[in-house]
Motif scaffolding. Structure first.
Motif, short mmCIF file in Angstrom:
data_model
loop_
_atom_site.label_atom_id
_atom_site.label_comp_id
_atom_site.label_asym_id
_atom_site.label_seq_id
_atom_site.Cartn_x
_atom_site.Cartn_y
_atom_site.Cartn_z
N LYS B 63 0.83 -1.21 0.00
CA LYS B 63 0.00 0.00 0.00
C LYS B 63 0.87 1.26 0.00
O LYS B 63 0.67 2.15 -0.82
N SER B 64 1.83 1.30 0.90
CA SER B 64 2.71 2.47 0.96
C SER B 64 3.49 2.60 -0.34
O SER B 64 3.69 3.70 -0.85
N THR B 65 3.91 1.46 -0.87
CA THR B 65 4.68 1.45 -2.10
C THR B 65 3.88 2.08 -3.24
O THR B 65 4.39 2.92 -3.98
N PHE B 99 2.24 11.41 5.98
CA PHE B 99 3.03 10.19 6.15
C PHE B 99 2.57 9.34 7.32
O PHE B 99 1.95 9.83 8.27
N GLN B 100 2.94 8.08 7.22
CA GLN B 100 2.64 7.11 8.28
C GLN B 100 3.40 7.47 9.56
O GLN B 100 2.89 7.39 10.66
N LEU B 101 4.67 7.86 9.39
CA LEU B 101 5.51 8.18 10.55
C LEU B 101 5.63 9.70 10.70
O LEU B 101 5.20 10.45 9.85
N MET B 175 -2.61 9.86 1.66
CA MET B 175 -2.49 9.66 3.10
C MET B 175 -2.15 8.21 3.40
O MET B 175 -2.84 7.30 2.96
N ASP B 176 -1.08 8.03 4.15
CA ASP B 176 -0.60 6.69 4.45
C ASP B 176 -0.86 6.37 5.92
O ASP B 176 -0.07 6.76 6.78
N GLU B 177 -1.91 5.67 6.18
CA GLU B 177 -2.31 5.37 7.57
C GLU B 177 -2.03 6.55 8.49
O GLU B 177 -1.33 6.39 9.50
N PRO B 178 -2.57 7.71 8.15
CA PRO B 178 -2.15 8.91 8.88
C PRO B 178 -2.52 8.85 10.36
O PRO B 178 -1.86 9.45 11.18
#
Ligand SMILES: Nc1ncnc2c1ncn2[C@@H]1O[C@H](COP(=O)(O)OP(=O)(O)OP(=O)(O)O)[C@@H](O)[C@H]1O
Ligand SMILES: [Mg+2]
Lengths: 267, 284
Positions: B63-65, B99-101, B175-178
């Motif tokens: 997913k992030s990729t 970002f996720q992080l 949005m990556d698992e924000p």
């Protein structure tokens, strides 16, 4: 920690100092161990050392020497840190440069810098610049390695985020790489200021006509133990003052860093 | 209502190019040991302007990729990324990325972090600061402008990041698992905040999450990815829930349960596959 145990610790600390001075005093003024005159020749006495220190600090001469040492320390630090930051930064951003120079930098850093002191005296004379050079070689590498590491290990997420915000290379430098480099420079501040001072004092000790290192060496050469000890005491006070100033600067500049935050505790 | 197809559902919008169009995307990583790992294979996905699409899939499926490919942070090995009708080369500056992080600059205050986002657009510093202040107020951080990231809670940091992304007014949001690391209540609050802000100008959103409930409650469409390697899209569902929504209340809706049940049947299989594969790798 409660204020009670804080007070207790301080009292105990003072007690240790008193105990040490008392033992020293007794050992050198009574014939408990040996002839006091003989003992005093080797160890002086606390009262003599304190009296001498006081006399020196209230005179003008020691301030001149302190001034010289301080100048050398500051110059060594400023040049060493500037050089270290610039080179560390450049190397971190230029892979090839780093790869090519890697073995030489490691080799140069492995060399005990004290052996350079006579060479620097030859090149730069017995004035302050040979001491500055010695301090520079010590400070440079500490800052260099810190900054190099720091810039290379900038968080990839922070970097990707900055790029997504549309920052160009120059803006990335200014907002990401440079602050990262400065952080690491400051996190090595205590060590590098300490080493700048070591460079200055060792340089003076090995050959000069001014500075704290010179004063200690001068006293040593005439077996003036009181002079040596009081020189050491003044040096210690000097280091503590310098370190306190560094801590103050650090707290000012690194407010954003976790762990630096202050809570209001009771007492 | 279900539609397992990648065809654009909004026929009337056909004239407008999609905000994001991924066509035949393959992404293969070169591994350190000389091997290769194909994370994503043959993905076709398009997000219409104003559409909120959630991407769900088991952990490690890519997913992030995929999101990074849409952001231009990663070059796909094959396939085409189109952004608002143009081929993407380099960083996707039309998109904002959450970002996720943690991605805030730790050496800048909340205000500085948000204001700096306007610098690449050449906004004068004074004006950028004013606008940043206004944005921080909109995300409920009026009183926290001068805090550094480490003095903010996880939820507050996400709010700053949201303001930082939205102040640039991007056409597209990635949005990556924000809200991944946040607790359940804060997630709901952040979800509602996001929907509020989104409703004002309807950006195209590609929202990655592993939380199916979150995906359904926020989005217009939920896309399910298969377990890796060579993950692809195995499901594409329209969410039949009206807006505006309250993401806490909507979970009690009958339609919510129905669509959840449908998607979960597809997703469950992939999650189990991913789990089995993970077990196998551990034993090897
Ligand atoms: N730089 C890389 N080199 C090699 N393999 C990678 C790299 N980045 C990701 N991968 C692999 O690609 C796959 C997909 O990773 P990705 O981060 O996209 O997963 P994800 O779906 O976002 O998972 P999660 O939900 O846990 O965040 C994973 O198996 C991962 O190991
Ligand atoms: Mg991920």
């Amino acid at each position: 920690m409660t204020s009670h145990s804080r007070l207790k610790i301080t009292l105990l600390q003072v007690l240790v100092a008193i105990g040490f001075l008392l033992a020293w005093h007794i050992a050198t003024t009574t014939s408990l161990f040996a002839d006091p005159r003989k003992m005093q020749f080797f160890f002086s006495t606390p009262t003599n050392v304190l009296a001498r220190t006081w006399k020196q600090l209230s005179g003008a001469e020691i301030w001149y020497h302190l001034g010289i040492t301080l100048t050398e320390t500051i110059l060594a630090f400023v040049f060493g840190a500037t050089g270290g930051v610039l080179c560390g930064f450049l190397f971190a951003r230029r892979e090839l440069l780093a790869a090519v120079f890697d073995p030489y930098i490691k080799a140069a850093n492995a060399l005990p810098r004290v052996v350079l002191a006579p060479i620097f005296a030859l090149w730069f004379g017995l004035g302050i610049w040979s001491k500055v050079a010695l301090g520079f070689t010590l400070v440079f590498f500490i800052v260099f390695f810190n900054v190099y590491q720091g810039v290379r290990e900038v968080s990839q997420t922070v970097l990707a985020n900055a790029r997504m915000l549309g920052m160009n290379e120059r803006q990335l430098m200014r907002h990401v790489y440079w602050p990262a480099a400065m952080t690491w420079m400051f996190s090595s501040l205590h060590t590098s200021v300490g080493f700048a001072l070591v460079g200055a004092v060792v340089g003076e000790y090995l050959g000069s006509s001014a500075g704290l290192g010179y004063k200690i060496h001068e006293a040593e050469s005439v077996f003036d133990v009181t002079g040596v000890f009081s020189g050491m005491l003044i040096l210690t006070i000097f280091v503590i003052v310098l370190d306190t100033i560094v801590t103050m600067i650090e707290n000012r500049l690194l407010v954003w860093r976790p762990g630096q935050s202050t809570t209001t505790a009771n007492g | 209502m279900q539609a397992v197809s990648a065809a654009p559902e909004t026929a009337g919008e056909a004239a407008r190019p999609p905000a994001i169009s991924l066509a035949g995307i393959d992404i293969t990583f070169a591994l350190k040991d000389g091997g290769r790992y194909q994370a994503v294979k043959g993905v076709d996905l398009s997000v219409a302007p104003g559409e909120f699409v959630a991407v769900v899939g088991p952990t490690g499926c890519g997913k992030s990729t995929l999101l990074n490919a849409a952001a231009g942070l990663l070059q796909p090995s094959a396939g085409k990324v189109g952004i608002l009708g143009e081929g993407l080369a380099g960083i996707n500056l039309k998109a904002g990325y959450l970002f996720q992080l943690d991605a805030l600059m730790p050496w800048k205050t909340a205000l500085q972090n948000v204001a700096v986002a306007l610098e690449p657009q050449g906004v004068p510093a004074r004006e950028a600061e004013e606008r940043a202040r206004a944005w921080l107020a909109r995300v409920g951080l009026r009183a926290f402008t001068d805090r550094y990231p480490h003095m903010l809670s996880g939820g507050q940091k996400k709010r700053v990041a949201l303001a930082q992304v939205l102040i640039r007014d991007p056409k597209i949001l990635l949005m990556d698992e924000p809200f991944g690391p946040l607790d359940a209540q804060t997630r709901q609050i952040m979800g509602n905040l996001l929907l509020d802000l989104w409703a004002q100008d309807r950006k195209a959103v590609m929202f990655v999450t592993h939380d199916l409930e979150e995906a359904i409650s926020l989005s217009d469409r939920v896309v399910v990815m298969s377990a890796g390697p060579a993950a692809g899209i195995v499901g594409d569902y329209r969410v039949p829930l009206s807006r505006p929504r309250d993401i806490a209340d909507i979970r009690l809706d009958r339609d919510f349960h129905e669509i959840h049940r449908q998607i979960w049947q597809t997703l469950k299989v992939e999650v189990q596959k991913a789990y089995a594969a993970g077990e196998g790798r551990d034993m090897a």
